[in-house]
Scaffold this motif. Structure first.
Motif, short mmCIF file in Angstrom:
data_model
loop_
_atom_site.label_atom_id
_atom_site.label_comp_id
_atom_site.label_asym_id
_atom_site.label_seq_id
_atom_site.Cartn_x
_atom_site.Cartn_y
_atom_site.Cartn_z
N ALA A 129 -9.83 9.75 -7.03
CA ALA A 129 -9.20 10.63 -5.98
C ALA A 129 -8.02 9.96 -5.31
O ALA A 129 -7.68 9.06 -5.11
CB ALA A 129 -10.26 10.86 -4.85
N TYR A 130 -7.28 11.08 -4.92
CA TYR A 130 -6.19 10.76 -4.17
C TYR A 130 -6.24 10.19 -2.75
O TYR A 130 -7.30 10.46 -2.28
CB TYR A 130 -5.11 11.97 -4.07
N ALA A 131 -5.38 9.45 -2.15
CA ALA A 131 -5.73 9.18 -0.86
C ALA A 131 -4.29 9.13 -0.19
O ALA A 131 -3.32 8.76 -0.70
CB ALA A 131 -6.13 7.59 -0.77
N GLU A 132 -4.26 9.84 1.13
CA GLU A 132 -2.97 10.01 1.71
C GLU A 132 -2.25 8.62 1.98
O GLU A 132 -2.82 7.60 2.42
CB GLU A 132 -3.24 10.74 3.00
N GLY A 133 -0.92 8.59 1.41
CA GLY A 133 -0.05 7.73 1.72
C GLY A 133 -0.35 6.33 1.28
O GLY A 133 -0.10 5.37 1.39
N ALA A 134 -1.24 6.58 -0.11
CA ALA A 134 -1.50 5.29 -0.73
C ALA A 134 -1.70 5.48 -2.28
O ALA A 134 -1.56 6.61 -2.93
CB ALA A 134 -3.08 5.12 -0.36
N VAL A 135 -2.02 4.40 -2.69
CA VAL A 135 -2.11 4.11 -4.13
C VAL A 135 -3.54 3.67 -4.20
O VAL A 135 -4.06 2.61 -3.65
CB VAL A 135 -1.21 3.12 -4.74
N VAL A 136 -4.41 4.45 -5.14
CA VAL A 136 -5.78 3.98 -5.57
C VAL A 136 -5.83 3.48 -6.90
O VAL A 136 -5.26 4.29 -7.71
CB VAL A 136 -6.54 5.24 -5.25
N SER A 137 -6.65 2.66 -7.25
CA SER A 137 -6.99 2.23 -8.51
C SER A 137 -8.22 1.89 -9.02
O SER A 137 -9.02 1.48 -8.03
CB SER A 137 -6.06 0.99 -8.94
N LYS A 138 -8.57 1.92 -10.11
CA LYS A 138 -10.09 1.91 -10.67
C LYS A 138 -10.01 1.39 -12.04
O LYS A 138 -9.55 1.86 -12.84
CB LYS A 138 -10.67 3.16 -10.71
N THR A 139 -10.41 0.07 -12.09
CA THR A 139 -10.63 -0.48 -13.41
C THR A 139 -11.82 0.31 -14.43
O THR A 139 -12.77 0.25 -13.83
CB THR A 139 -10.99 -1.80 -13.37
N LEU A 140 -11.16 0.65 -15.60
CA LEU A 140 -12.41 1.30 -16.40
C LEU A 140 -12.80 0.46 -17.48
O LEU A 140 -13.96 0.49 -17.66
CB LEU A 140 -11.44 2.58 -17.19
N ALA A 171 -4.14 6.59 -8.70
CA ALA A 171 -3.78 7.72 -8.17
C ALA A 171 -2.75 7.62 -7.34
O ALA A 171 -3.12 6.63 -6.45
CB ALA A 171 -4.91 8.45 -7.49
N PHE A 172 -1.52 8.15 -7.20
CA PHE A 172 -0.30 7.68 -6.60
C PHE A 172 -0.16 9.14 -5.62
O PHE A 172 -0.03 10.04 -6.11
CB PHE A 172 0.73 7.57 -7.29
N ASP A 173 -0.25 8.82 -4.26
CA ASP A 173 0.12 10.03 -3.40
C ASP A 173 1.71 10.16 -3.50
O ASP A 173 2.37 9.16 -3.72
CB ASP A 173 -0.06 9.73 -1.94
N LYS A 174 2.26 11.38 -3.19
CA LYS A 174 3.58 11.66 -3.36
C LYS A 174 4.41 10.58 -2.54
O LYS A 174 3.94 9.94 -1.32
CB LYS A 174 3.88 12.77 -2.66
N ALA A 177 5.95 8.24 -7.47
CA ALA A 177 5.32 9.63 -7.56
C ALA A 177 6.47 10.68 -7.05
O ALA A 177 6.72 10.62 -5.86
CB ALA A 177 4.12 9.40 -6.75
N ILE A 178 6.82 11.59 -7.95
CA ILE A 178 7.59 12.59 -7.49
C ILE A 178 6.67 13.50 -6.78
O ILE A 178 7.09 14.41 -5.96
CB ILE A 178 8.31 13.62 -8.76
N GLU A 179 5.42 13.78 -7.31
CA GLU A 179 4.30 14.67 -6.47
C GLU A 179 3.01 13.48 -6.68
O GLU A 179 3.20 12.82 -7.36
CB GLU A 179 4.31 15.95 -7.13
N PRO A 180 2.14 13.90 -5.95
CA PRO A 180 0.94 13.11 -6.39
C PRO A 180 0.69 12.91 -7.65
O PRO A 180 0.79 14.09 -8.46
CB PRO A 180 -0.19 14.01 -5.61
N GLY A 210 4.67 4.17 -5.03
CA GLY A 210 4.87 3.74 -6.26
C GLY A 210 4.77 2.46 -6.42
O GLY A 210 3.94 1.62 -5.58
N LEU A 211 5.13 1.76 -7.54
CA LEU A 211 5.17 0.19 -7.90
C LEU A 211 6.70 -0.09 -8.11
O LEU A 211 7.45 0.51 -8.64
CB LEU A 211 4.37 0.19 -8.91
N SER A 212 6.81 -1.26 -7.25
CA SER A 212 8.26 -1.78 -7.29
C SER A 212 8.85 -2.13 -8.48
O SER A 212 7.64 -2.58 -9.18
CB SER A 212 8.73 -2.54 -6.09
N GLU A 213 9.88 -2.39 -8.91
CA GLU A 213 10.34 -2.93 -10.22
C GLU A 213 9.64 -4.35 -10.22
O GLU A 213 9.59 -5.41 -9.24
CB GLU A 213 11.88 -3.19 -10.15
#
Length: 111
Positions: free
Chosen positions: A17-28, A40-43, A94-97, A46-49
């Motif tokens: 799920a998206y989280a406001e203002g955050a990046v969420v990750s789940k190892t599969l 899941a990236f909120d608008k 993220a251009i959008e979520p 991102g991840l810096s270079e």
């Protein structure tokens, strides 16, 4: 370590799920050959270079993002993927979520 059950059909969009203002990750999946992680990236998030020692495939499963590889920008949307080669600087925004599955492929030929 796997966080999804074997022989079970899943819908990637629904696993995270998206989280406001955050990046969420789940190892599969994770093993010596590589790992698969759902993000899941909120608008605006991102991840810096950065660089990675292994090739990585970014598969977009929802939304839109900008991925920069070696200074070249790529706009991706749901259903598209791109290979980010090992040792080449890359960044994500993220251009959008958006949600993506990241597959890291380790070279284990010398292990």
């Amino acid at each position: 370590m796997d966080t999804i059950n074997h022989s079970t059909v899943v819908t990637l969009k629904e696993l995270i799920a998206y989280a406001e203002g955050a990046v969420v990750s789940k190892t599969l999946t994770k093993n010596k050959s590589g790992n698969t992680t759902l993000f899941a990236f909120d608008k605006g998030q991102g991840l810096s270079e950065h660089t990675a020692p292994f090739d990585a495939i970014a598969q977009i499963v929802d939304g839109q993002c900008k991925i920069t590889i070696g200074g070249v920008d790529f706009k991706l949307e749901e259903g598209q993927m791109i290979l980010m080669p090992a040792t080449i600087p890359h960044a994500l925004e993220a251009i959008e979520p958006f949600k993506m599955m990241l597959i890291m492929i380790k070279d284990t030929t010398n292990d």
